[in-house]
Design an enzyme around this catalytic site. Structure first.
Site, PDB file in Angstrom:
ATOM      1  N   LEU A  45      11.215   1.161   6.972  1.00 47.78           N
ATOM      2  CA  LEU A  45      10.664   1.632   5.708  1.00 47.78           C
ATOM      3  C   LEU A  45      11.406   2.919   5.344  1.00 47.78           C
ATOM      4  CD1 LEU A  45       8.342   1.115   3.625  1.00 47.78           C
ATOM      5  CD2 LEU A  45       7.165   2.988   4.775  1.00 47.78           C
ATOM      6  N   GLU A  47      12.233   2.654  14.115  1.00 48.68           N
ATOM      7  CA  GLU A  47      11.420   3.739  13.542  1.00 48.68           C
ATOM      8  C   GLU A  47      10.115   3.797  14.332  1.00 48.68           C
ATOM      9  OE1 GLU A  47      10.067   2.881   9.517  1.00 48.68           O
ATOM     10  OE2 GLU A  47      10.085   0.728   9.920  1.00 48.68           O
ATOM     11  N   TYR A  97       0.825  -1.194   0.000  1.00 46.40           N
ATOM     12  CA  TYR A  97       0.000   0.000   0.000  1.00 46.40           C
ATOM     13  C   TYR A  97       0.864   1.250   0.000  1.00 46.40           C
ATOM     14  CZ  TYR A  97       0.953   0.956   4.949  1.00 46.40           C
ATOM     15  OH  TYR A  97       1.565   1.265   6.129  1.00 46.40           O
ATOM     16  N   LYS A 146       6.532  -2.049   1.853  1.00 43.55           N
ATOM     17  CA  LYS A 146       5.358  -1.458   2.522  1.00 43.55           C
ATOM     18  C   LYS A 146       4.161  -2.390   2.380  1.00 43.55           C
ATOM     19  CE  LYS A 146       3.230   3.123   3.116  1.00 43.55           C
ATOM     20  NZ  LYS A 146       3.390   3.253   4.562  1.00 43.55           N
TER      21      LYS A 146
HETATM   22  N1  PLP Z   1       7.803   3.870   8.687  1.00 43.23           N
HETATM   23  C1  PLP Z   1       6.675   3.150   8.718  1.00 43.23           C
HETATM   24  C2  PLP Z   1       6.670   1.836   9.396  1.00 43.23           C
HETATM   25  C3  PLP Z   1       5.510   3.657   8.111  1.00 43.23           C
HETATM   26  O1  PLP Z   1       4.376   2.933   8.135  1.00 43.23           O
HETATM   27  C4  PLP Z   1       5.546   4.933   7.494  1.00 43.23           C
HETATM   28  C5  PLP Z   1       4.359   5.509   6.849  1.00 43.23           C
HETATM   29  O2  PLP Z   1       3.270   5.062   6.951  1.00 43.23           O
HETATM   30  C6  PLP Z   1       6.744   5.641   7.503  1.00 43.23           C
HETATM   31  C7  PLP Z   1       7.859   5.074   8.096  1.00 43.23           C
HETATM   32  C8  PLP Z   1       6.853   6.991   6.865  1.00 43.23           C
HETATM   33  O3  PLP Z   1       6.903   6.873   5.467  1.00 43.23           O
HETATM   34  P1  PLP Z   1       6.369   8.032   4.514  1.00 43.23           P
HETATM   35  O4  PLP Z   1       7.164   9.254   4.855  1.00 43.23           O
HETATM   36  O5  PLP Z   1       6.687   7.542   3.147  1.00 43.23           O
HETATM   37  O6  PLP Z   1       4.919   8.206   4.789  1.00 43.23           O
END
Ligand code: PLP
Length: 285
Positions: free
Chosen positions: A204, A179, A31, A146
């Protein structure tokens, strides 16, 4: 409300996928969440590039070209009259009789949903700063993809909610923060150095994180790509999270311990304002 489901725009109440969809049975899908600010997408290209990478890593067919996908997202947003909010898109391997190996000749399932979001709430959180708690990182070994396998994230976020915190910072077996449950985690040292982990399989690689890194570089800020412990975070000058829907939000307490002076700091405030400006320029109708 209107949702996009496999080539059709359908009323929200009737929008559904098959009971044997592999997203439902195996979390066999990926997603993205893209922010919509003043009628335009924020960092759309980055999200679509990451989406294709996630699909490729799992060998899920791309349902359509990147350009066609952008049209679907824009149309989903338009039909819901969302000018400020987000669009969620999910692609699964498709629906087939329940067997673990990949099915043959099955088309992927592709759905998209748009929702309204009040950016003023985010701005208020940014002005106040938010609380975070720590939580064990019990996720799998490919957090760089993701996927919709979000149960560990949901458990962590629920723990945060029950503690009155905004986010849960996930902690690995060695005591290092990986994170947030749905955001990337950063600290700012006493020497104004940004610290955030390298984008390995453990986290991620956030699209917002990449944009913030670019902005920080232009600002002449130093960045160290390394893990940090909970104790180091609690002793830091500032800390923050980044994500598509949070932008940049200062974390002012971690497990109840104040970070810095316990309020938002100047470095994070500057990064947020730079990111807000970046988000505005990337908004196109
Ligand atoms: N880390 C995780 C586990 C996430 O689910 C998300 C976003 O949903 C992020 C980091 C941040 O990513 P982004 O800046 O692409 O939204």
């Amino acid at each position: 409300r209107i949702a996009y489901v496999n080539g059709q725009y359908v009323p929200y109440a009737q929008a559904g996928v098959h009971v044997e969809d592999r997203g439902f049975q195996f979390a066999d899908g990926v997603y993205e969440v893209v922010a919509v600010k003043d009628g335009g997408f924020v960092d759309l290209e980055g999200h679509l590039v990451r989406l294709e990478r996630s699909l490729d890593e799992l060998r899920i067919d791309r349902p359509m070209s990147r350009a066609a996908l952008s049209v679907v997202l824009a149309e989903t947003v338009r039909r819901n009259r969302v000018r400020n909010g987000s669009v969620y898109l999910q692609i699964t391997r498709g629906a087939a009789r329940r067997e673990f190996p990949f099915p043959d000749g099955v088309a992927p399932t592709f759905v998209a949903i748009a929702r309204h979001l009040d950016w003023a709430k985010g701005a208020a959180n940014a002005a106040r700063g938010v609380a975070a708690i720590t939580h064990p990182d019990i996720r799998w070994g490919r957090c760089d993809i993701k996927t919709v396998g979000l149960l560990p994230a949901a458990l962590a976020k629920q723990a945060a909610k029950e503690s009155g915190a905004y986010e849960a910072w996930l902690v690995d077996d060695q005591g290092f923060v990986t994170e947030g449950s749905s955001s990337n985690a950063w600290i700012v040292t006493k020497d104004n150095v940004l610290v955030t982990r390298k984008p390995t399989h453990e986290i991620l690689s956030g699209i917002t994180r990449s944009a913030v890194l670019e902005l920080a570089k232009r600002e002449g800020l130093k960045v160290e790509f390394r893990p940090f412990t909970v104790a180091e975070a609690q002793a830091a000058k500032e800390a923050f999270v980044s994500s598509a829907t949070s932008f940049v939000i200062p974390v002012v307490t971690l497990d109840g311990k104040p970070i810095g002076n316990g309020g938002p700091g100047v470095v994070v405030a500057r990064l947020r304002s730079l990111y807000e400006a970046h988000a505005a320029t990337h908004s196109t109708d």
